[in-house]
Design a protein around this motif. Structure first.
Motif, PDB file in Angstrom:
ATOM      1  N   GLN A 182       0.860  -1.170   0.000  1.00  0.00           N
ATOM      2  CA  GLN A 182       0.000   0.000   0.000  1.00  0.00           C
ATOM      3  C   GLN A 182       0.904   1.230   0.000  1.00  0.00           C
ATOM      4  O   GLN A 182       1.667   1.428   0.937  1.00  0.00           O
ATOM      5  CB  GLN A 182      -0.852  -0.004   1.277  1.00  0.00           C
ATOM      6  N   SER A 183       0.842   2.045  -1.052  1.00  0.00           N
ATOM      7  CA  SER A 183       1.745   3.187  -1.012  1.00  0.00           C
ATOM      8  C   SER A 183       1.033   4.524  -1.147  1.00  0.00           C
ATOM      9  O   SER A 183       1.495   5.515  -0.623  1.00  0.00           O
ATOM     10  CB  SER A 183       2.846   3.041  -2.053  1.00  0.00           C
ATOM     11  N   SER A 184      -0.079   4.573  -1.858  1.00  0.00           N
ATOM     12  CA  SER A 184      -0.775   5.851  -1.969  1.00  0.00           C
ATOM     13  C   SER A 184      -2.239   5.588  -2.298  1.00  0.00           C
ATOM     14  O   SER A 184      -2.682   4.438  -2.328  1.00  0.00           O
ATOM     15  CB  SER A 184      -0.136   6.709  -3.062  1.00  0.00           C
ATOM     16  N   TYR A 185      -2.971   6.635  -2.543  1.00  0.00           N
ATOM     17  CA  TYR A 185      -4.355   6.473  -2.950  1.00  0.00           C
ATOM     18  C   TYR A 185      -4.799   7.728  -3.666  1.00  0.00           C
ATOM     19  O   TYR A 185      -4.102   8.740  -3.658  1.00  0.00           O
ATOM     20  CB  TYR A 185      -5.258   6.183  -1.754  1.00  0.00           C
ATOM     21  N   GLY A 186      -5.953   7.657  -4.303  1.00  0.00           N
ATOM     22  CA  GLY A 186      -6.414   8.831  -5.023  1.00  0.00           C
ATOM     23  C   GLY A 186      -7.900   8.724  -5.324  1.00  0.00           C
ATOM     24  O   GLY A 186      -8.539   7.704  -5.077  1.00  0.00           O
ATOM     25  N   TYR A 187      -8.411   9.801  -5.910  1.00  0.00           N
ATOM     26  CA  TYR A 187      -9.847   9.928  -6.111  1.00  0.00           C
ATOM     27  C   TYR A 187     -10.104  10.135  -7.603  1.00  0.00           C
ATOM     28  O   TYR A 187      -9.484  11.004  -8.213  1.00  0.00           O
ATOM     29  CB  TYR A 187     -10.315  11.130  -5.278  1.00  0.00           C
ATOM     30  N   TYR A 246     -12.460  21.251  -0.212  1.00  0.00           N
ATOM     31  CA  TYR A 246     -11.107  21.729   0.071  1.00  0.00           C
ATOM     32  C   TYR A 246     -10.009  20.788  -0.387  1.00  0.00           C
ATOM     33  O   TYR A 246      -8.833  21.113  -0.277  1.00  0.00           O
ATOM     34  CB  TYR A 246     -10.949  22.044   1.554  1.00  0.00           C
ATOM     35  N   ALA A 247     -10.335  19.592  -0.868  1.00  0.00           N
ATOM     36  CA  ALA A 247      -9.265  18.686  -1.302  1.00  0.00           C
ATOM     37  C   ALA A 247      -9.772  17.814  -2.426  1.00  0.00           C
ATOM     38  O   ALA A 247     -10.974  17.619  -2.588  1.00  0.00           O
ATOM     39  CB  ALA A 247      -8.784  17.836  -0.143  1.00  0.00           C
ATOM     40  N   GLU A 248      -8.856  17.311  -3.206  1.00  0.00           N
ATOM     41  CA  GLU A 248      -9.235  16.461  -4.338  1.00  0.00           C
ATOM     42  C   GLU A 248      -9.166  14.977  -3.987  1.00  0.00           C
ATOM     43  O   GLU A 248      -9.076  14.130  -4.852  1.00  0.00           O
ATOM     44  CB  GLU A 248      -8.359  16.771  -5.548  1.00  0.00           C
ATOM     45  N   SER A 249      -9.125  14.654  -2.687  1.00  0.00           N
ATOM     46  CA  SER A 249      -9.224  13.249  -2.295  1.00  0.00           C
ATOM     47  C   SER A 249     -10.341  13.131  -1.272  1.00  0.00           C
ATOM     48  O   SER A 249     -10.839  14.135  -0.770  1.00  0.00           O
ATOM     49  CB  SER A 249      -7.893  12.771  -1.711  1.00  0.00           C
ATOM     50  N   MET A 250     -10.729  11.911  -0.967  1.00  0.00           N
ATOM     51  CA  MET A 250     -11.916  11.739  -0.128  1.00  0.00           C
ATOM     52  C   MET A 250     -11.567  11.907   1.349  1.00  0.00           C
ATOM     53  O   MET A 250     -11.620  10.956   2.127  1.00  0.00           O
ATOM     54  CB  MET A 250     -12.545  10.367  -0.393  1.00  0.00           C
ATOM     55  N   ASN A 251     -11.215  13.119   1.720  1.00  0.00           N
ATOM     56  CA  ASN A 251     -10.850  13.376   3.105  1.00  0.00           C
ATOM     57  C   ASN A 251     -12.064  13.522   4.000  1.00  0.00           C
ATOM     58  O   ASN A 251     -12.034  13.166   5.160  1.00  0.00           O
ATOM     59  CB  ASN A 251     -10.006  14.650   3.206  1.00  0.00           C
ATOM     60  N   LEU A 303     -18.532   6.111  -1.049  1.00  0.00           N
ATOM     61  CA  LEU A 303     -18.833   6.233  -2.475  1.00  0.00           C
ATOM     62  C   LEU A 303     -17.913   5.231  -3.136  1.00  0.00           C
ATOM     63  O   LEU A 303     -16.735   5.505  -3.374  1.00  0.00           O
ATOM     64  CB  LEU A 303     -18.569   7.657  -2.981  1.00  0.00           C
ATOM     65  N   TRP A 304     -18.454   4.046  -3.339  1.00  0.00           N
ATOM     66  CA  TRP A 304     -17.617   2.940  -3.790  1.00  0.00           C
ATOM     67  C   TRP A 304     -17.367   3.027  -5.292  1.00  0.00           C
ATOM     68  O   TRP A 304     -18.291   3.321  -6.048  1.00  0.00           O
ATOM     69  CB  TRP A 304     -18.279   1.618  -3.426  1.00  0.00           C
ATOM     70  N   GLY A 305     -16.097   2.775  -5.690  1.00  0.00           N
ATOM     71  CA  GLY A 305     -15.786   2.814  -7.114  1.00  0.00           C
ATOM     72  C   GLY A 305     -15.247   4.156  -7.561  1.00  0.00           C
ATOM     73  O   GLY A 305     -15.070   4.388  -8.753  1.00  0.00           O
ATOM     74  N   SER A 306     -14.952   5.020  -6.598  1.00  0.00           N
ATOM     75  CA  SER A 306     -14.452   6.328  -7.000  1.00  0.00           C
ATOM     76  C   SER A 306     -13.043   6.575  -6.472  1.00  0.00           C
ATOM     77  O   SER A 306     -12.430   7.577  -6.766  1.00  0.00           O
ATOM     78  CB  SER A 306     -15.370   7.418  -6.482  1.00  0.00           C
ATOM     79  N   GLN A 307     -12.536   5.632  -5.667  1.00  0.00           N
ATOM     80  CA  GLN A 307     -11.184   5.789  -5.154  1.00  0.00           C
ATOM     81  C   GLN A 307     -10.319   4.710  -5.753  1.00  0.00           C
ATOM     82  O   GLN A 307     -10.778   3.592  -5.991  1.00  0.00           O
ATOM     83  CB  GLN A 307     -11.179   5.651  -3.630  1.00  0.00           C
ATOM     84  N   TYR A 308      -9.061   5.053  -5.992  1.00  0.00           N
ATOM     85  CA  TYR A 308      -8.153   3.990  -6.400  1.00  0.00           C
ATOM     86  C   TYR A 308      -7.082   3.814  -5.346  1.00  0.00           C
ATOM     87  O   TYR A 308      -6.755   4.737  -4.600  1.00  0.00           O
ATOM     88  CB  TYR A 308      -7.544   4.269  -7.773  1.00  0.00           C
TER      89      TYR A 308
END
Ligand code: HEM
Lengths: 491, 363
Positions: free
Chosen positions: A298-303, A362-367, A407-412
């Motif tokens: 596991q190294s990172s994640y994104g939206y 305020y952010a482009e990831s699912m914070n 929101l499943w299917g929107s994060q990698y």
């Protein structure tokens, strides 16, 4: 003692003065300690440059760093020169790799040169010595035991045994002599240490030749049979990997991630494979997944929002009836036990309130994900509200609760994918190095000789010995042995 | 109970102990020596307590396992632990060598570190750990690295003392004399510069987060003003000159402490002989295992790793020079000094001056 540890520069010199072949010359060059010093220094100095410049980094940044040292006007030239010499990716530059090989060769030859001598020392058991040699030992003590030779001898033997020695007996110059040693193998510690360095380097080479280091971004619900490295080059995995889910946990209300987890499934020919008895494996940082020599970290994640993402809710009616639903943007759901309907009308991956009470992302990831749900009953609008995943107080309504789960299917999930058949070798080398260093620094080869001479009913005992290191401690041991002999005799 | 109370107590204890150690050296009254030791032990116990209380605070706060919560996650916390290791090493040496003379050198260092932490007010805020740092290997890696750093720090001070004692002021241009006076002068000047940074930062009053990284040497060598930079370098040169000119005073002081050169040489070696294996195992091997688990690379040549390797080479060189070439005295002492400079750079320089993968200690 130090004498036997010193490098035999004279041997090397002799080798050179003989009409020697090229190979001999190379050999003695590689055996020289001077080369070791030069290689040590070169590796260190070039590495320092390597830590100042960002490796594989942005040229602009490195230019700035160089400008700090040589000024802005000279910086571009110096940068071009360093770049040309490979300093911007120096740990893979041919000359740096060559230095490492030279270091290894130096170490091997150096150790081989000296191994026969040490091996002899290790293989050859201790022998009885003539009295004059014994009395020339670096550490000596004498005691007078008030009994005859035979009972003194048994006291001496008992003392040596209790000190961990297995004494042998001999008659020399008309005297009884006991001699013993322990820790003979301590002399091999240094060689284990050197060998371990070579093993680690071999492991590293195996890893570079037969392994790879790649990455893979996998959207929830998708499957991949390849990983990517460099500028998108594909590496087949030999199986397929599916990301079933991904989630981040935060510390309280902050944006500091506490943990991020992916749930992964390995597929072979389309069917899930069980790993440790389970088909889905939960991974997080510091807890990777391994399959067929490939490890996923596991190294990172994104939206990456898309049309197919599913909103997951757990609905609870006033009567306590629970229901889980998954739906797409715009679909409607009904709170159990009522006729109240909800529709997702808006979404923000990270919602916040500004000073004038306006909401913004305020952010482009699912914070801090939030959905805006509009409720209606029999077609008549009832109420509408933002529901925040991380704030349960936003889930409650007069007609029940709506828990926004995901929101499943929107994060990698960002995975580091590695295959390194050399890691085992490297770890074996590390283990050997630990053992070798322990032996080299914390054990020693101790040898003792004890001479007994009868003098008118009493016995004069001389204890002498040497140790491969830590003479002070060894002197203490000899002192204790001496006292033990007097004590054993008293009983 | 609050950990900062005990940290405060121990810093006061170390300063008091320093006064007692100096009094003991001056008057040679055994009672005073005993009091000095008792105060140091008291400070150490309080320091240890504080460390464990903070550990518990951290564990409660983060809600993570006790093993994960070792308070060693930023620069200040690691400094606390560093001071603890130094005192531990010192007490061991005092007990083993039955010699209190170092106390006067070691306790003020620990006291200063503790006081620095106390004023900076860091002990109160606790930052939760990002996932990469949540590993049991971190505990082993970091604690062992610091134990080794402390051993190297002690070897540095014994090496400098050795050089001061064994060189002669009548030969001020001999390399060992030049070497130790310049090293010590620069070392002290850098500490003073950091002290200035600290003061100016207190006046400006920014949060400690932005402190070290942005303010390091900003009040001196990296100032906005060219004049200040020039003055700083002039002060540095003057400082080094003073140490060089009056180095013999230090020699007499050390001589008065009845430390003899052989003991110092032996201690330098002993500390490195303990520090080297601990550093190899804890610093390099455990660090590699941790990186392997967290990032999937046991070695990625990032600056921290590379500097650890350089430090390792220097100490390996020390051991080989001593064992194979029979180097003793001046030459090995000089290598020990270089080794510690490299250690300091590995510990602080990389975080403060270079950037890297290791968020650890970067604050
Ligand atoms: C960084 C890499 C190296 C490490 C960590 C290392 C480690 C060691 C250690 C721990 C010792 C024992 C010293 C003691 O007892 O205090 C030793 C001894 C020695 N090393 Fe190395 N070494 C390294 C590189 C080399 C190289 C490149 C050479 C070859 C030129 C070399 C040649 C020797 C020799 C000849 C001895 C003495 C062996 C004896 O006692 O017979 N070492 N080394």
């Amino acid at each position: 003692m130090r004498g036997e540890l010193m490098l035999k520069e004279t041997d090397v010199a002799e080798n050179q003065s003989q009409k020697s072949s090229i190979i001999d010359r190379i050999w003695s060059g590689l055996a020289s300690i001077k080369l070791a010093v030069i290689v040590f220094a070169l590796i260190s100095l070039t590495s320092i440059v390597g830590t100042l410049l960002e490796q594989n980094g942005d040229p602009e940044k490195n230019l700035k760093v160089i400008a700090k040292f040589v000024g802005t006007s000279a910086a571009p030239k110096v940068f071009a020169m360093l770049d040309g010499l490979g300093f911007t990716d120096m740990y893979h530059a041919w000359w740096f790799v060559a230095l490492l090989y030279l270091f290894a060769a130096n170490l091997i030859v150096c150790s081989l040169e000296r191994l026969p001598n040490i091996w002899k020392l290790v293989r050859q058991p201790i022998q009885a010595l003539p009295a004059d040699r014994v009395s020339a030992m670096p550490v000596r003590r004498e005691v007078l035991l008030k009994s005859d030779r035979d009972s003194a001898a048994s006291a001496v033997q008992a003392a040596l045994r209790s000190g961990g020695f297995q004494p042998a007996q001999a008659e020399t110059d008309g005297m009884v002599q006991f001699y013993a040693e322990k820790g003979r193998y301590s002399r091999l510690g240094v060689y284990m240490t050197h060998l371990s360095i070579i093993i680690i380097l071999v492991g590293a080479i195996v890893g570079m030749k037969y392994g790879f280091n790649a990455h893979l971004n996998l959207l929830e619900g998708t499957t991949s049979a390849v990983a990517y490295f460099g500028e998108g080059k594909e590496i087949p995995l030999g199986f397929e990997l599916r990301c079933d889910d991904f989630s981040v946990d935060f510390y309280d209300t902050s944006d500091t991630p506490k943990s991020y987890k992916s749930w992964l499934t390995v597929l072979e020919n389309g069917t899930p494979v069980a790993i440790d008895g389970k088909t889905t494996t939960e991974i997080e940082v510091n807890r990777p997944l391994r399959h067929k020599g490939v490890t996923f970290y596991q190294s990172s994640y994104g939206y990456a929002p898309n049309r197919d993402s599913l909103f997951k809710f757990v609905l609870t009616g006033r009567n306590g009836q629970k229901e889980s639903v998954s739906l797409k943007f715009g679909d409607a759901f009904t709170i159990p036990g009522t006729t109240v309907q909800g529709v997702v009308a808006d979404f923000s991956p990270a919602i916040a309130v500004d000073q004038s009470n306006r909401l913004f992302t305020y952010a482009e990831s699912m914070n801090n994900p939030a959905v805006f749900v509009e409720f209606s009953e029999q077609g008549k609008p009832k109420y509408k509200q933002w529901i925040l995943k991380r704030y349960p107080e936003t889930w409650a309504f007069p007609d029940g609760t709506v828990e926004f789960q995901d929101l499943w299917g929107s994060q990698y999930t960002g995975l580091q994918v590695r295959k390194d058949p050399g890691v085992g070798i490297v770890y074996a080398g590390c283990l050997l190095m630990s053992i070798g260093l322990y032996i080299a620094f914390f054990t020693s080869h101790a040898r003792v000789w004890v001479l007994l001479r009868e003098e008118r009913g009493t016995t004069r005992v001389m204890i002498a010995g040497s140790s491969s290191k830590n003479r002070v401690a060894f002197e203490g041991n000899i002192e204790r042995l001496t006292q033990a002999m007097s004590a054993k005799e008293a009983v | 109970m609050d950990s900062s109370l005990f940290f405060g107590l121990s810093s006061i204890a170390y300063i008091l102990a320093m006064i007692c150690y100096i009094a003991y050296l001056a008057f040679r009254t055994p009672m005073v020596g005993l009091i000095a030791t008792v105060i140091t032990v008291f400070g150490f116990v309080s320091h240890t307590l504080a460390f464990f209380i903070r550990w518990k605070e951290f564990a409660d706060f983060g809600g993570m396992g006790i093993m994960r919560a070792i308070p060693l996650t930023n620069l200040y916390e690691s400094l606390i632990f560093f001071a603890w290791c130094i005192i531990l090493g010192y007490l061991f040496i005092e007990w083993k060598y039955k010699n209190r003379s170092f106390g006067a050198f070691i306790t003020p260092i620990a006291g200063m570190i503790m006081a620095f932490i106390d004023i900076s007010g860091i002990s109160k805020d606790i930052h939760p750990l990002v996932p990469a740092l949540q590993s049991n290997w971190l505990l082993a890696h970091v604690t062992m690295s610091f134990l080794a750093y402390a051993a190297f720090a002690i070897s540095f001070s014994t090496a400098i003392m050795y050089l001061a004692l064994s060189t002669d002021e009548s030969r001020r241009t001999s390399w060992p004399y030049l070497f130790w006076t310049i090293s010590l002068g620069m070392f002290a000047a850098v500490l003073i510069a950091m002290g200035l940074d600290f003061l100016s930062f207190k006046i400006i009053g920014k949060g400690p987060e932005s402190f070290i990284k942005n303010y390091l040497f900003k009040a001196s060598f990296r100032s906005e003003s060219v004049v200040v930079i020039a003055l700083s370098y002039a002060a540095l040169a003057a400082f080094v000159f003073v140490v060089w000119r009056f180095g013999s005073t230090l020699k007499r002081a050390i001589g008065a402490f009845s430390l003899d050169a052989d003991v110092l040489d032996e201690l330098t070696y002993k500390c490195i002989a303990v520090g080297f294996p601990v550093f190899t195992l804890g610093g390099l091997i455990f660090g590699a295992i941790w990186a392997d688990q967290a990032w999937g690379r046991y070695w990625s040549w990032d600056p921290k790793e590379t500097w650890s390797l350089i430090t390792w080479f220097v100490y390996a060189f020390f051991l080989h020079a001593r064992h194979m070439r029979g180097w003793r005295g001046d030459k090995t002492a000089a290598v020990a000094v270089v080794g510690f400079v490299s250690t300091i750079f590995t510990y602080l320089g990389v975080n403060l001056l270079l950037s890297g993968l290791h968020s650890y200690g970067g604050m």
